[in-house]
Design a protein around this motif. Structure first.
Motif, PDB file in Angstrom:
ATOM      1  N   GLU A   1       0.821  -1.211   0.000  1.00  0.00           N
ATOM      2  CA  GLU A   1       0.000   0.000   0.000  1.00  0.00           C
ATOM      3  C   GLU A   1       0.854   1.259   0.000  1.00  0.00           C
ATOM      4  OE1 GLU A   1      -1.950  -0.775   3.724  1.00  0.00           O
ATOM      5  OE2 GLU A   1      -0.466   0.336   4.869  1.00  0.00           O
ATOM      6  N   VAL A   2       0.177   2.408  -0.078  1.00  0.00           N
ATOM      7  CA  VAL A   2       0.790   3.725   0.095  1.00  0.00           C
ATOM      8  C   VAL A   2       0.054   4.382   1.252  1.00  0.00           C
ATOM      9  CG1 VAL A   2       0.994   6.018  -0.999  1.00  0.00           C
ATOM     10  CG2 VAL A   2       1.568   3.945  -2.286  1.00  0.00           C
ATOM     11  N   ARG A   3       0.753   5.215   2.011  1.00  0.00           N
ATOM     12  CA  ARG A   3       0.115   5.841   3.181  1.00  0.00           C
ATOM     13  C   ARG A   3       0.320   7.342   3.179  1.00  0.00           C
ATOM     14  NH1 ARG A   3       3.535   1.776   6.665  1.00  0.00           N
ATOM     15  NH2 ARG A   3       2.675  -0.113   5.736  1.00  0.00           N
ATOM     16  N   ILE A   4      -0.598   8.029   3.821  1.00  0.00           N
ATOM     17  CA  ILE A   4      -0.453   9.465   4.006  1.00  0.00           C
ATOM     18  C   ILE A   4      -0.383   9.755   5.495  1.00  0.00           C
ATOM     19  CG2 ILE A   4      -1.457  11.737   3.605  1.00  0.00           C
ATOM     20  CD1 ILE A   4      -2.923  10.555   1.218  1.00  0.00           C
ATOM     21  N   TYR A   5       0.717  10.380   5.898  1.00  0.00           N
ATOM     22  CA  TYR A   5       0.871  10.827   7.281  1.00  0.00           C
ATOM     23  C   TYR A   5       0.797  12.356   7.313  1.00  0.00           C
ATOM     24  CZ  TYR A   5       2.893   6.169   7.991  1.00  0.00           C
ATOM     25  OH  TYR A   5       3.098   4.816   8.041  1.00  0.00           O
ATOM     26  N   GLY A   6       0.287  12.889   8.411  1.00  0.00           N
ATOM     27  CA  GLY A   6       0.376  14.322   8.621  1.00  0.00           C
ATOM     28  C   GLY A   6       1.728  14.666   9.223  1.00  0.00           C
ATOM     29  N   VAL A   7       2.311  15.766   8.801  1.00  0.00           N
ATOM     30  CA  VAL A   7       3.557  16.270   9.391  1.00  0.00           C
ATOM     31  C   VAL A   7       3.269  17.683   9.905  1.00  0.00           C
ATOM     32  CG1 VAL A   7       5.916  17.051   8.869  1.00  0.00           C
ATOM     33  CG2 VAL A   7       5.070  14.875   7.923  1.00  0.00           C
ATOM     34  N   PRO A   8       3.597  17.981  11.173  1.00  0.00           N
ATOM     35  CA  PRO A   8       4.455  17.209  12.059  1.00  0.00           C
ATOM     36  C   PRO A   8       3.762  16.206  12.984  1.00  0.00           C
ATOM     37  CG  PRO A   8       4.075  19.368  13.016  1.00  0.00           C
ATOM     38  CD  PRO A   8       3.355  19.354  11.690  1.00  0.00           C
ATOM     39  N   SER A   9       2.452  16.015  12.922  1.00  0.00           N
ATOM     40  CA  SER A   9       1.799  15.179  13.944  1.00  0.00           C
ATOM     41  C   SER A   9       2.184  13.708  13.859  1.00  0.00           C
ATOM     42  CB  SER A   9       0.277  15.291  13.836  1.00  0.00           C
ATOM     43  OG  SER A   9      -0.200  14.543  12.733  1.00  0.00           O
ATOM     44  N   GLY A  10       2.506  13.244  12.637  1.00  0.00           N
ATOM     45  CA  GLY A  10       2.801  11.830  12.469  1.00  0.00           C
ATOM     46  C   GLY A  10       1.569  10.958  12.380  1.00  0.00           C
ATOM     47  N   ARG A  11       0.393  11.557  12.397  1.00  0.00           N
ATOM     48  CA  ARG A  11      -0.852  10.787  12.282  1.00  0.00           C
ATOM     49  C   ARG A  11      -0.947  10.120  10.909  1.00  0.00           C
ATOM     50  NH1 ARG A  11      -4.104  16.220  13.563  1.00  0.00           N
ATOM     51  NH2 ARG A  11      -4.280  16.109  15.820  1.00  0.00           N
ATOM     52  N   GLU A  12      -1.384   8.870  10.881  1.00  0.00           N
ATOM     53  CA  GLU A  12      -1.656   8.222   9.597  1.00  0.00           C
ATOM     54  C   GLU A  12      -3.059   8.633   9.179  1.00  0.00           C
ATOM     55  OE1 GLU A  12      -0.926   3.766   8.582  1.00  0.00           O
ATOM     56  OE2 GLU A  12      -3.076   4.025   8.874  1.00  0.00           O
ATOM     57  N   ILE A  13      -3.158   9.462   8.147  1.00  0.00           N
ATOM     58  CA  ILE A  13      -4.475   9.998   7.769  1.00  0.00           C
ATOM     59  C   ILE A  13      -5.166   9.094   6.763  1.00  0.00           C
ATOM     60  CG2 ILE A  13      -5.736  12.096   7.154  1.00  0.00           C
ATOM     61  CD1 ILE A  13      -3.258  13.704   7.529  1.00  0.00           C
ATOM     62  N   LYS A  14      -4.395   8.358   5.989  1.00  0.00           N
ATOM     63  CA  LYS A  14      -5.023   7.466   5.013  1.00  0.00           C
ATOM     64  C   LYS A  14      -4.084   6.318   4.661  1.00  0.00           C
ATOM     65  CE  LYS A  14      -7.979   7.609   0.955  1.00  0.00           C
ATOM     66  NZ  LYS A  14      -8.884   8.516   0.242  1.00  0.00           N
TER      67      LYS A  14
END
Lengths: 618, 618
Positions: free
Chosen positions: B58-71
């Motif tokens: 898969e491919v993932r999207i993280y928020g920066v700087p929070s590091g949350r995996e958004i998708k």
């Protein structure tokens, strides 16, 4: 010519302007002192949150309070990262069709519950349901891997699930030995094409599994559709809230009655009935099925079940940490219903009148109440789906109010969550050791809480500090859809293994230099080992048309020194952790050269870690 | 009798004791001011980190700087959450066998790169490789969904991937029109069983795809195994670092030469050669393959390729944001090699002597250098796998030092990371708009950084503040194995859609009350709609043996009001987002009643959202 790397935007200010497409931040976040809950680099979380993953088919582990996703545990899904659904070992757990392909590649996990000893988590196992195909899976907590899956007979929509906390018959057994599963959808019995157009003949069964063997012990036929399951601390009762006690088959018919029920199961009596042969079997199956429907259980002294009426279409049933109460949420009623464990047990002893008399509280708490969690101070926290709030209310006060005390202050606090909470759960809250530190709100809609990523959003998990009178929002975490329920387990309850024991794998390739190729007709078995940064076999040759089994043992002993094994064009991808053995079987139907390679970064020379599979043309 | 909920551990102190099994926290975390980078509840991240997911497929999207995996974006894997690999639409993108089953269920993504306009991200697409089965996938950034996958011919081990940033022929086209892919494994050409035992006849090809149609335009035959790919800002050059220029087939033979190369491709010349018919084709395929091997390209003035020698087995090649330099890391050498873009272009013009003369810097920076990222101040940040460090060095100083300046201060700072970093990347660092705010270290081993979860650990993503002279560790985030490369994109570059457009789906069921069942022999098509909390069809009947196609259109228009559709026992599970249409086809081989239900929480009456599939016994 400047040789420097002076970029075109040197000294550009940090990009803090809001994105054109990003929604404006919501007004005044109610959070305050969240900084103190930050888990800085190098520090560990206090809790494991073991969470269902909904129709992703997996289970996940988050750290609390950091919200970090520490592990995904593939269960009902296929996961090429570990090779789940690809290795022979995992396929045997999931189950295969006669042709060797997986019976199911999908699943829908909702509820995770752990094994208990003395009323609290013992860290041995957790179980999780598959609503989609009617299964229960078990996960070992030493490796956090699924080790058994059982498909339940005679049911559809396996939704609620809970473990027993003590033996109902032998009270000296003070740990989990049974797992209870409530089926939601009513179907013909058996569901083989008969009675499809006779809904009055459909039925719903409550299932008891043996926690150790994972075999089905018995089933109990009930009225209505079961939702969640809960169990008493004394082991005597299991319960399930129910909707559609009307047994409607169309949506509109499922909510005509003003009241549905929380059905209680007298486990010891059911098992006596089974022992006495008072059961039927369905179709060709041997599983004993007892009759727990209301009509057959009118006499409390012999009843297997007790239907306690609660406002219609309730959602969720949870037990207070002192074991005294079962709380059902109203969903379509703004109430929670508090049922006294003791009164239900007395009803079964013939000491009650009507089942409804077991209700000792029914406070109005807000719109769309779904699930309730508890602290260690006698307070309950209920998710309000329609209000998008968590309400904190006092159980003792609710009971006093129900008894007529107009001065009882039931609702103590409310906090907005973002948005539409489903399950909510507290740290250690489903054990005697509820500690009143954290409440997690599993929200079904995140809307504008995170950067936009297209039409499909992630969910929000919001962590709330419940140590003081007012609830305080600590943080928003993301979760891939769709987490439902979770348990928050203190970290000292979990003892994991760091590497495997080679002797546990019957097919282990014990020679680290193994170059073994065994042929039996068209069946070829390749035994090889991995040790960073190489496989023991640099190449191996088979013939087109062979059925090839590859058995790989990882001889590395360093924690997390995992190797992968991918075979291009053959759709093979799996890993072996230190001292683990895994195998795959495939038909070598394509001639040519195929570079098997290590897919899991292991060493500076990881890229060079390959073995050449040559498939000679037939 | 006390009616309160006074739990057995009332007022118990918060559980902060270390777990018996949890490792001791590491000594003195070097982090300091990380608190100021916290993204509090209700606030949005500044950047999207779009990250590969390795052999999770898969491919993932993280928020920066929070590091949350958004998708999570399923690409080469099966994902029952969205129905990827299950719906007819997704199966058509992934590719199927003649029997309609998926050709591949696994994949191995490493490198994600975006489409460019004017040297920076335009937010249209990202592309990602599949190393396992030799594919390239494209993801639309408005929906963050995969829309095309191309399996590359004549290659194996598709590893490096990069987009062009400007047209090499028509300089007025200042956006991405091509995608370049470097193959790592050398195989017989064609790989159909011939030449399997003649490694000297094996070859490795560099592939160019059309960014729009995703069709293969041409391939270029090279020496050695390609690793990463990078492209120049002027569009003229693509490059790939290479190992095993020895063309060894066994591990030990792949590192005998002291130097390997970074191979540069003159794109305009290759396309002229193709136009002039100077190519071969392989097997039955029509894809033009030009000869880019060193022996055939000795004359710079006609050469298609230029092999710049670098220390052996290099790992990674990255371009500085000013476009002036390509930097190759040493991996087995403690150096980074700085190659001047201008000098490579001059070599192709016949103005250079030896390719090695294009090297303008080769600083010693530490052990196991793998990948290099850049800020906006002329500094480079290289991951040191063996040292478990990030080293900050100045490119200008490295060039001066190489030229003999003994006072040039090359290495400016080092910081420990935890542990063994692979890729590292900076915010906007692969564009002209590199902003020098954040560096992310993608670490291959997390060891003791997170709560233990068994033998398999997650990886660590460590975010580092690079705005000042000293690098400062901000936070540790977890990542499911195994992320490789990522790009960190400023949030204003991305414009997503919030709902779909019904007209984009040719099979959309436009009547929200649709009850359409169409039969054509044994083929039955069911058209239905969803609108919370109900499907338009409360039940539908088919016959055992029918081939059933279900087409479902979601008529809800509220953002994220997604519905699921699960069919028990038929292994069907997918979702439809607002205004989206999806379909599945299956053989109704089991008679009985099957409650199709909404798997994705949508409404307070979500549990009641069902449709009854009746399969009549044949």
């Amino acid at each position: 010519m400047s040789l420097g790397l002076t970029a075109c935007k040197e000294n550009a200010p940090p990009k803090t302007e809001p994105a054109a497409s990003a929604p404006a931040p919501v007004a005044a976040a109610p959070a305050a002192s969240h900084g103190k809950f930050e888990v800085p680099p190098g520090q560990l979380d206090d809790y494991y949150s073991i969470s269902s993953g909904g129709h992703s088919g997996e289970v996940r582990i988050y750290g609390v309070p950091s919200g970090r996703e520490i592990k995904r545990i593939p269960v009902f899904n296929i996961d090429p990262m570990v090779g789940w659904g690809i290795t022979n070992e995992s396929k045997a757990i999931i189950g295969t069709k006669p042709d060797g392909s997986l019976k199911y590649k999908t699943g829908d996990t909702h509820h995770v519950h752990g094994s208990y000893t003395d009323g609290t988590y013992d860290g041995k196992y957790v179980w999780v349901n598959d609503k989609l195909h009617g299964r229960v899976a078990r996960i070992r907590c030493d490796t956090f891997e699924c080790d058994k899956i059982t498909e339940l007979p005679n049911i559809q929509g396996q939704h609620g699930l809970f473990t027993d906390k003590r033996d109902p018959v032998d009270q000296s057994i003070n740990h989990t030995t049974r797992v209870f599963a409530g089926a939601e959808f009513h179907i013909p019995l058996p569901n083989d094409g008969r009675d499809v157009n006779s809904p009055e003949k459909y039925g719903c069964l409550f299932t008891c599994l043996d926690a150790d063997s994972m075999e089905v012990k018995w089933q109990c036929h009930v009225d209505g559709n079961m939702d969640l399951v809960a169990t008493s601390y004394d082991g005597k009762l299991a319960a399930s809230n129910q909707y559609n006690t009307e047994n409607g088959v169309h949506y509109e018919d499922m909510m005509s009655a003003e009241r549905d029920a929380c059905v209680f199961f007298n486990i010891a009596r059911i098992e006596e009935a089974v022992k006495a042969g008072k059961f039927v079997t369905i179709g060709d199956l041997k599983v004993p099925v007892v009759d727990g429907r209301a009509k057959a259980n009118a006499d409390p002294k012999t009843a297997l079940t007790c239907y306690v009426p609660v406002p219609k279409n309730p959602h969720g049933v949870n037990v207070s940490p002192d074991g005294k109460y079962f709380v059902c949420s109203g969903k379509l009623s703004p109430t929670a219903t508090v049922i006294a464990t003791e009164l239900v047990e007395k009803w079964f002893d013939g000491e009650g009148k009507e089942p409804r008399d077991c209700v000792v509280g029914e406070p109005e708490i807000g719109l769309g109440p779904l699930h309730t969690a508890f602290d260690n101070k006698g307070n309950a926290y209920t998710t309000l789906f329609l209000d998008s709030m968590i309400v904190k209310w006092n159980v003792d006060a609710a009971i006093k109010s129900f008894a007529g005390d107009k001065n009882a202050k039931v609702v103590l606090d409310r906090i907005d969550v973002h948005y539409q909470p489903g399950h909510g759960y507290t740290s250690m809250g489903e054990t005697k050791e509820a500690d009143g530190r954290f409440f997690n709100s599993g929200n079904k809609f995140s809307k504008d809480r995170f950067l936009p990523v297209g039409p499909l959003h992630c969910e929000t998990e919001q962590l709330i500090d419940i140590t003081s009178d007012k609830m305080v929002l600590i943080s928003d975490h993301t979760a891939y859809p769709e987490p439902h329920d979770a348990i928050i387990v203190a970290r000292n309850k979990i003892k994991t293994r760091q590497i495997y024991d080679m002797d546990e794998f019957p097919h282990a390739v014990k020679d680290p230099k193994s170059q073994t190729i065994t042929r039996n007709g068209k069946k070829v078995t390749i035994q090889l080992a991995s040790q960073a940064p190489a496989y023991s076999m640099r190449e191996f040759t088979v013939k087109q048309g062979d059925e090839v089994t590859i058995i790989l043992t990882n001889h590395d002993k360093v924690e997390d020194l995992t190797h992968g094994f991918g075979i291009p064009k053959y759709d093979i991808c799996f890993i072996v952790n230190p001292q683990q053995t895994a195998s795959v079987t495939f038909k070598a139907d394509k001639p040519g050269v195929f570079w098997c390679y290590c897919t899991h970064f292991c060493h500076a020379l990881h890229l060079e870690m390959r073995s050449r599979l040559i498939v000679e043309k037939a």
